[in-house]
Design a protein around this motif. Structure first.
Motif, PDB file in Angstrom:
ATOM      1  N   GLY A 149      34.829  93.036  71.788  1.00  0.00           N
ATOM      2  CA  GLY A 149      35.505  94.143  72.726  1.00  0.00           C
ATOM      3  C   GLY A 149      36.193  93.995  73.775  1.00  0.00           C
ATOM      4  O   GLY A 149      37.438  94.012  74.073  1.00  0.00           O
ATOM      5  N   LEU A 150      35.945  93.052  75.005  1.00  0.00           N
ATOM      6  CA  LEU A 150      35.789  92.806  76.536  1.00  0.00           C
ATOM      7  C   LEU A 150      38.095  92.280  75.808  1.00  0.00           C
ATOM      8  O   LEU A 150      38.537  92.530  76.792  1.00  0.00           O
ATOM      9  CB  LEU A 150      35.025  93.196  77.337  1.00  0.00           C
ATOM     10  CG  LEU A 150      34.391  93.543  77.726  1.00  0.00           C
ATOM     11  CD1 LEU A 150      33.021  92.726  78.844  1.00  0.00           C
ATOM     12  CD2 LEU A 150      34.770  94.145  78.277  1.00  0.00           C
ATOM     13  N   ARG A 151      37.545  90.940  75.707  1.00  0.00           N
ATOM     14  CA  ARG A 151      38.780  90.176  75.077  1.00  0.00           C
ATOM     15  C   ARG A 151      40.035  90.834  74.364  1.00  0.00           C
ATOM     16  O   ARG A 151      40.991  90.713  75.137  1.00  0.00           O
ATOM     17  CB  ARG A 151      38.133  88.968  74.384  1.00  0.00           C
ATOM     18  CG  ARG A 151      37.375  88.122  74.801  1.00  0.00           C
ATOM     19  CD  ARG A 151      36.564  87.188  74.053  1.00  0.00           C
ATOM     20  NE  ARG A 151      35.997  86.169  75.018  1.00  0.00           N
ATOM     21  CZ  ARG A 151      35.141  84.779  74.864  1.00  0.00           C
ATOM     22  NH1 ARG A 151      34.957  85.248  73.534  1.00  0.00           N
ATOM     23  NH2 ARG A 151      34.518  84.434  75.762  1.00  0.00           N
ATOM     24  N   VAL A 152      39.355  91.793  73.367  1.00  0.00           N
ATOM     25  CA  VAL A 152      40.748  92.496  72.736  1.00  0.00           C
ATOM     26  C   VAL A 152      40.847  93.591  73.800  1.00  0.00           C
ATOM     27  O   VAL A 152      42.467  93.969  73.579  1.00  0.00           O
ATOM     28  CB  VAL A 152      39.888  93.539  71.920  1.00  0.00           C
ATOM     29  CG1 VAL A 152      41.096  94.348  71.551  1.00  0.00           C
ATOM     30  CG2 VAL A 152      39.860  92.412  70.339  1.00  0.00           C
TER      31      VAL A 152
ATOM     32  N   SER B 201      23.162  89.181  69.920  1.00  0.00           N
ATOM     33  CA  SER B 201      24.342  89.597  68.950  1.00  0.00           C
ATOM     34  C   SER B 201      25.379  90.922  69.366  1.00  0.00           C
ATOM     35  O   SER B 201      26.521  90.712  69.435  1.00  0.00           O
ATOM     36  CB  SER B 201      23.752  89.694  67.357  1.00  0.00           C
ATOM     37  OG  SER B 201      23.333  89.319  67.020  1.00  0.00           O
ATOM     38  N   LEU B 202      24.876  91.757  70.217  1.00  0.00           N
ATOM     39  CA  LEU B 202      24.869  92.793  70.764  1.00  0.00           C
ATOM     40  C   LEU B 202      25.305  92.281  72.028  1.00  0.00           C
ATOM     41  O   LEU B 202      26.456  93.244  72.181  1.00  0.00           O
ATOM     42  CB  LEU B 202      23.982  93.770  71.441  1.00  0.00           C
ATOM     43  CG  LEU B 202      23.253  94.364  70.793  1.00  0.00           C
ATOM     44  CD1 LEU B 202      21.914  95.272  71.216  1.00  0.00           C
ATOM     45  CD2 LEU B 202      24.008  95.326  69.629  1.00  0.00           C
ATOM     46  N   LEU B 203      25.364  91.088  72.737  1.00  0.00           N
ATOM     47  CA  LEU B 203      26.175  90.835  73.839  1.00  0.00           C
ATOM     48  C   LEU B 203      27.535  90.158  73.261  1.00  0.00           C
ATOM     49  O   LEU B 203      28.817  90.459  74.154  1.00  0.00           O
ATOM     50  CB  LEU B 203      25.625  89.544  74.991  1.00  0.00           C
ATOM     51  CG  LEU B 203      25.126  90.765  75.743  1.00  0.00           C
ATOM     52  CD1 LEU B 203      23.732  89.394  76.416  1.00  0.00           C
ATOM     53  CD2 LEU B 203      25.633  91.692  76.735  1.00  0.00           C
ATOM     54  N   THR B 204      27.859  89.377  72.055  1.00  0.00           N
ATOM     55  CA  THR B 204      29.112  88.956  71.638  1.00  0.00           C
ATOM     56  C   THR B 204      29.812  89.897  71.431  1.00  0.00           C
ATOM     57  O   THR B 204      31.100  89.596  72.012  1.00  0.00           O
ATOM     58  CB  THR B 204      28.166  88.138  70.638  1.00  0.00           C
ATOM     59  OG1 THR B 204      27.443  86.935  71.249  1.00  0.00           O
ATOM     60  CG2 THR B 204      29.601  87.133  70.206  1.00  0.00           C
ATOM     61  N   ALA B 205      28.755  90.555  71.096  1.00  0.00           N
ATOM     62  CA  ALA B 205      29.946  91.976  70.512  1.00  0.00           C
ATOM     63  C   ALA B 205      31.097  92.658  71.505  1.00  0.00           C
ATOM     64  O   ALA B 205      31.997  93.018  71.670  1.00  0.00           O
ATOM     65  CB  ALA B 205      29.270  93.288  69.213  1.00  0.00           C
ATOM     66  N   ARG B 206      30.360  92.596  72.463  1.00  0.00           N
ATOM     67  CA  ARG B 206      30.831  93.408  73.706  1.00  0.00           C
ATOM     68  C   ARG B 206      32.047  92.115  74.264  1.00  0.00           C
ATOM     69  O   ARG B 206      32.874  92.942  74.674  1.00  0.00           O
ATOM     70  CB  ARG B 206      29.717  93.939  74.800  1.00  0.00           C
ATOM     71  CG  ARG B 206      29.693  93.808  76.181  1.00  0.00           C
ATOM     72  CD  ARG B 206      29.602  95.565  76.058  1.00  0.00           C
ATOM     73  NE  ARG B 206      30.633  95.680  77.909  1.00  0.00           N
ATOM     74  CZ  ARG B 206      31.531  96.590  78.370  1.00  0.00           C
ATOM     75  NH1 ARG B 206      31.975  96.776  77.084  1.00  0.00           N
ATOM     76  NH2 ARG B 206      32.173  96.698  78.931  1.00  0.00           N
ATOM     77  N   LEU B 207      31.400  90.734  74.106  1.00  0.00           N
ATOM     78  CA  LEU B 207      32.005  90.346  74.787  1.00  0.00           C
ATOM     79  C   LEU B 207      33.532  89.589  74.290  1.00  0.00           C
ATOM     80  O   LEU B 207      35.139  90.156  74.654  1.00  0.00           O
ATOM     81  CB  LEU B 207      31.624  88.493  74.658  1.00  0.00           C
ATOM     82  CG  LEU B 207      32.553  87.809  75.372  1.00  0.00           C
ATOM     83  CD1 LEU B 207      32.653  87.855  76.575  1.00  0.00           C
ATOM     84  CD2 LEU B 207      31.863  86.160  74.938  1.00  0.00           C
TER      85      LEU B 207
END
Length: 117
Positions: free
Chosen positions: A31-34, A23-29
């Motif tokens: 954010g990086l896409r944005v 879940s944390l990595l998905t949120a980080r991903l």
């Protein structure tokens, strides 16, 4: 020697931890896409960078928000400002956003999401 129940409890605990990390990595991903989309947009318009250099930070924030296809968070604003040549951190962006909100030049569309007025 452990029982199968102990092994099962250990495995369940590991599964929960891995799911939390996912879940944390998905949120980080996300954010990086944005962040990538913001930087790509700035990179696609090099002529606009020079005009941002001539603006105050407040005016530059309004310009960045005006050109953004969606509302931006303080972190996104700070990163876009820095990428455009006006180094800004989240706290600095927050101070400017507060003044811009009071002046009616920026609106808060939801918590930590802003757009130009």
């Amino acid at each position: 020697m452990s029982t199968f129940g102990d092994d099962l409890a250990r495995i369940e605990k590991e599964i929960l931890e891995v799911e939390r990390q996912r879940s944390l990595l998905t949120a980080r991903l996300d954010g990086l896409r944005v962040e990538r989309a913001s930087v790509e947009k700035l990179n696609a318009a090099p002529a606009d960078r020079g005009s941002i250099d001539d603006l105050t930070k407040a005016d530059a924030i309004v310009k960045i928000l005006r050109e953004s296809p969606k509302p931006m968070s303080l972190g996104e604003i700070a990163k876009a400002m820095t990428a455009a040549g006006k180094p800004t951190n989240n706290n600095g962006a927050s101070v400017y956003i507060d003044g811009l909100l009071k002046a009616g030049r920026v609106v808060r569309v939801e918590r930590n999401q802003y757009r130009d007025a």
